[in-house]
Design a protein around this motif. Structure first.
Motif, PDB file in Angstrom:
ATOM      1  N   MET A   1       2.866  -0.105  12.556  1.00 36.55           N
ATOM      2  CA  MET A   1       2.415  -1.486  12.573  1.00 36.55           C
ATOM      3  C   MET A   1       3.542  -2.381  12.072  1.00 36.55           C
ATOM      4  O   MET A   1       4.104  -2.138  11.015  1.00 36.55           O
ATOM      5  N   ASN A   2       3.854  -3.426  12.836  1.00 32.96           N
ATOM      6  CA  ASN A   2       4.905  -4.319  12.369  1.00 32.96           C
ATOM      7  C   ASN A   2       4.381  -5.227  11.262  1.00 32.96           C
ATOM      8  O   ASN A   2       3.176  -5.336  11.029  1.00 32.96           O
ATOM      9  N   ARG A   3       5.299  -5.912  10.592  1.00 30.96           N
ATOM     10  CA  ARG A   3       4.928  -6.706   9.421  1.00 30.96           C
ATOM     11  C   ARG A   3       3.973  -7.843   9.773  1.00 30.96           C
ATOM     12  O   ARG A   3       3.051  -8.147   9.020  1.00 30.96           O
ATOM     13  N   ASP A   4       4.151  -8.463  10.950  1.00 27.33           N
ATOM     14  CA  ASP A   4       3.263  -9.553  11.341  1.00 27.33           C
ATOM     15  C   ASP A   4       1.833  -9.065  11.511  1.00 27.33           C
ATOM     16  O   ASP A   4       0.880  -9.718  11.071  1.00 27.33           O
ATOM     17  N   ALA A   5       1.666  -7.910  12.158  1.00 34.03           N
ATOM     18  CA  ALA A   5       0.330  -7.347  12.343  1.00 34.03           C
ATOM     19  C   ALA A   5      -0.271  -6.931  11.008  1.00 34.03           C
ATOM     20  O   ALA A   5      -1.461  -7.116  10.751  1.00 34.03           O
ATOM     21  N   PHE A   6       0.557  -6.375  10.147  1.00 30.65           N
ATOM     22  CA  PHE A   6       0.125  -5.959   8.809  1.00 30.65           C
ATOM     23  C   PHE A   6      -0.502  -7.143   8.071  1.00 30.65           C
ATOM     24  O   PHE A   6      -1.578  -7.034   7.478  1.00 30.65           O
ATOM     25  N   THR A   7       0.148  -8.283   8.140  1.00 25.07           N
ATOM     26  CA  THR A   7      -0.346  -9.484   7.477  1.00 25.07           C
ATOM     27  C   THR A   7      -1.556 -10.068   8.195  1.00 25.07           C
ATOM     28  O   THR A   7      -2.535 -10.475   7.569  1.00 25.07           O
ATOM     29  N   ALA A   8      -1.510 -10.077   9.524  1.00 31.84           N
ATOM     30  CA  ALA A   8      -2.589 -10.672  10.313  1.00 31.84           C
ATOM     31  C   ALA A   8      -3.907  -9.962  10.101  1.00 31.84           C
ATOM     32  O   ALA A   8      -4.978 -10.592  10.139  1.00 31.84           O
ATOM     33  N   TYR A   9      -3.862  -8.650   9.886  1.00 36.41           N
ATOM     34  CA  TYR A   9      -5.094  -7.886   9.695  1.00 36.41           C
ATOM     35  C   TYR A   9      -5.516  -7.799   8.229  1.00 36.41           C
ATOM     36  O   TYR A   9      -6.462  -7.095   7.901  1.00 36.41           O
ATOM     37  N   GLY A  10      -4.826  -8.493   7.355  1.00 37.46           N
ATOM     38  CA  GLY A  10      -5.272  -8.578   5.978  1.00 37.46           C
ATOM     39  C   GLY A  10      -4.913  -7.401   5.103  1.00 37.46           C
ATOM     40  O   GLY A  10      -5.551  -7.186   4.066  1.00 37.46           O
ATOM     41  N   PHE A  11      -3.878  -6.649   5.476  1.00 43.07           N
ATOM     42  CA  PHE A  11      -3.470  -5.495   4.672  1.00 43.07           C
ATOM     43  C   PHE A  11      -2.561  -5.864   3.502  1.00 43.07           C
ATOM     44  O   PHE A  11      -2.118  -4.980   2.765  1.00 43.07           O
ATOM     45  N   THR A  12      -2.259  -7.128   3.335  1.00 44.41           N
ATOM     46  CA  THR A  12      -1.430  -7.552   2.199  1.00 44.41           C
ATOM     47  C   THR A  12      -2.007  -6.981   0.902  1.00 44.41           C
ATOM     48  O   THR A  12      -3.193  -7.155   0.610  1.00 44.41           O
ATOM     49  N   ALA A  13      -1.173  -6.289   0.132  1.00 45.35           N
ATOM     50  CA  ALA A  13      -1.643  -5.642  -1.099  1.00 45.35           C
ATOM     51  C   ALA A  13      -1.645  -6.629  -2.258  1.00 45.35           C
ATOM     52  O   ALA A  13      -0.657  -7.318  -2.503  1.00 45.35           O
ATOM     53  N   LEU A  14      -2.760  -6.682  -2.949  1.00 46.28           N
ATOM     54  CA  LEU A  14      -2.907  -7.528  -4.129  1.00 46.28           C
ATOM     55  C   LEU A  14      -3.300  -6.653  -5.315  1.00 46.28           C
ATOM     56  O   LEU A  14      -3.934  -5.609  -5.145  1.00 46.28           O
ATOM     57  N   PRO A  15      -2.962  -7.055  -6.530  1.00 42.95           N
ATOM     58  CA  PRO A  15      -3.391  -6.278  -7.688  1.00 42.95           C
ATOM     59  C   PRO A  15      -4.914  -6.296  -7.820  1.00 42.95           C
ATOM     60  O   PRO A  15      -5.545  -7.351  -7.657  1.00 42.95           O
ATOM     61  N   ALA A  16      -5.496  -5.131  -8.081  1.00 40.39           N
ATOM     62  CA  ALA A  16      -6.941  -5.082  -8.278  1.00 40.39           C
ATOM     63  C   ALA A  16      -7.357  -5.916  -9.478  1.00 40.39           C
ATOM     64  O   ALA A  16      -8.448  -6.493  -9.502  1.00 40.39           O
ATOM     65  N   ASP A  17      -6.482  -5.979 -10.472  1.00 38.32           N
ATOM     66  CA  ASP A  17      -6.722  -6.811 -11.648  1.00 38.32           C
ATOM     67  C   ASP A  17      -6.512  -8.276 -11.258  1.00 38.32           C
ATOM     68  O   ASP A  17      -5.387  -8.723 -11.052  1.00 38.32           O
ATOM     69  N   GLN A  18      -7.605  -9.035 -11.137  1.00 41.95           N
ATOM     70  CA  GLN A  18      -7.518 -10.400 -10.642  1.00 41.95           C
ATOM     71  C   GLN A  18      -6.696 -11.313 -11.551  1.00 41.95           C
ATOM     72  O   GLN A  18      -6.160 -12.332 -11.097  1.00 41.95           O
ATOM     73  N   SER A  19      -6.559 -10.941 -12.825  1.00 40.81           N
ATOM     74  CA  SER A  19      -5.785 -11.783 -13.738  1.00 40.81           C
ATOM     75  C   SER A  19      -4.299 -11.777 -13.407  1.00 40.81           C
ATOM     76  O   SER A  19      -3.551 -12.657 -13.826  1.00 40.81           O
ATOM     77  N   LYS A  20      -3.853 -10.777 -12.613  1.00 35.33           N
ATOM     78  CA  LYS A  20      -2.447 -10.693 -12.247  1.00 35.33           C
ATOM     79  C   LYS A  20      -2.102 -11.579 -11.056  1.00 35.33           C
ATOM     80  O   LYS A  20      -0.931 -11.833 -10.785  1.00 35.33           O
ATOM     81  N   LEU A  21      -3.098 -12.008 -10.327  1.00 34.50           N
ATOM     82  CA  LEU A  21      -2.903 -12.981  -9.251  1.00 34.50           C
ATOM     83  C   LEU A  21      -4.130 -13.889  -9.234  1.00 34.50           C
ATOM     84  O   LEU A  21      -4.970 -13.815  -8.340  1.00 34.50           O
TER      85      LEU A  21
END
Length: 249
Positions: A1-21
């Motif tokens: 999967m290219n980076r554009d598709a990765f982002t478009a499908y919502g695979f962007t990784a976020l910290p599970a700890d919401q206080s970090k973002l």
């Protein structure tokens, strides 16, 4: 999967700890319900029809509220991810919101020993990729990448904890469901936005309906994922009484 598709499908990784973002909002603005209209692609229409046919009307309206809360939260708190109307990310989020509770139907919940989120994720991969599995229509198939993004979020939608990472779509399903079910995160969007969503998709009896579903799941599957959320039933009942998202309950 290219980076554009990765982002478009919502695979962007976020910290599970919401206080970090933390969500970037201090004074959210009211959002009209018309600005939160769902996507109208062939795939979105097919899954909407399937969800409406399979889910109870209470759960279907809950799913629409979750979608619109997630859209509003993304707009107010996470503008950097560009979840905008008509985007592939918007479609992916809509599919997730509509199918996240597909495992709670009377026929599905007791038909499997899997926690309902796990079964629902597997089921979602199938129906998203194969239009013929949802009956008449046969239009609009998801790619495997999109289907797996939806499944990932569905499987983890009650895995709310502060270790590791989650996808953007998983973060949105956490925020949207917790707002609707227990009133958590109400400060992220304007009160008028909440009122607009609830007026469009009323919640008569939703707290009692969902509380009964949680109790049924735990009775049939004492080991189920939902059992890890301590005091969940009490929090659902408190939301009903509080008037935050339960004012029409």
């Amino acid at each position: 999967m290219n980076r554009d598709a990765f982002t478009a499908y919502g695979f962007t990784a976020l910290p599970a700890d919401q206080s970090k973002l933390p969500p970037a909002t201090t004074s959210p603005s009211p959002i009209l319900i018309e600005a939160l209209a769902p996507p109208s692609t062939a795939l979105a229409k097919r899954i909407n029809a399937y969800a409406q046919a399979k889910l109870s009307q209470d759960t279907y309206r809950h799913s629409l509220r979750v979608y619109k809360y997630g859209r509003a939260i993304a707009q107010e708190c996470f503008p950097q991810f560009n979840l905008i109307a008509g985007s592939t990310l918007d479609e992916t989020w809509f599919l997730t919101a509509l199918l996240h509770d597909i495992g709670t139907t009377d026929s599905h919940l007791t038909a499997t020993r899997l926690s309902y989120e796990f079964w629902a994720g597997i089921h979602a991969i199938d129906i998203l990729q194969h239009a013929e599995t949802t009956g008449k229509g046969g239009e609009g198939d998801a790619t495997i990448d999109q289907a797996e993004s939806v499944a990932e979020a569905i499987i983890r939608h009650q895995d709310v904890q502060d270790k590791g990472s989650i996808t953007l779509v998983t973060r949105l399903i956490h925020l949207g469901t917790l707002l609707d079910n227990i009133g958590a995160g109400q400060e992220l969007i304007h009160k008028d936005t909440i009122d607009n969503v609830v007026k469009a998709h009323p919640r008569p009896g939703w707290s009692g309906c969902f509380k009964a579903t949680v109790e049924k799941e735990k009775a049939y599957k004492p080991y189920a994922m939902v059992s890890r959320i301590e005091g969940f039933e009490e929090a659902i009942e408190e939301n009903r009484k509080s008037g935050v998202t339960g004012q029409y309950d």
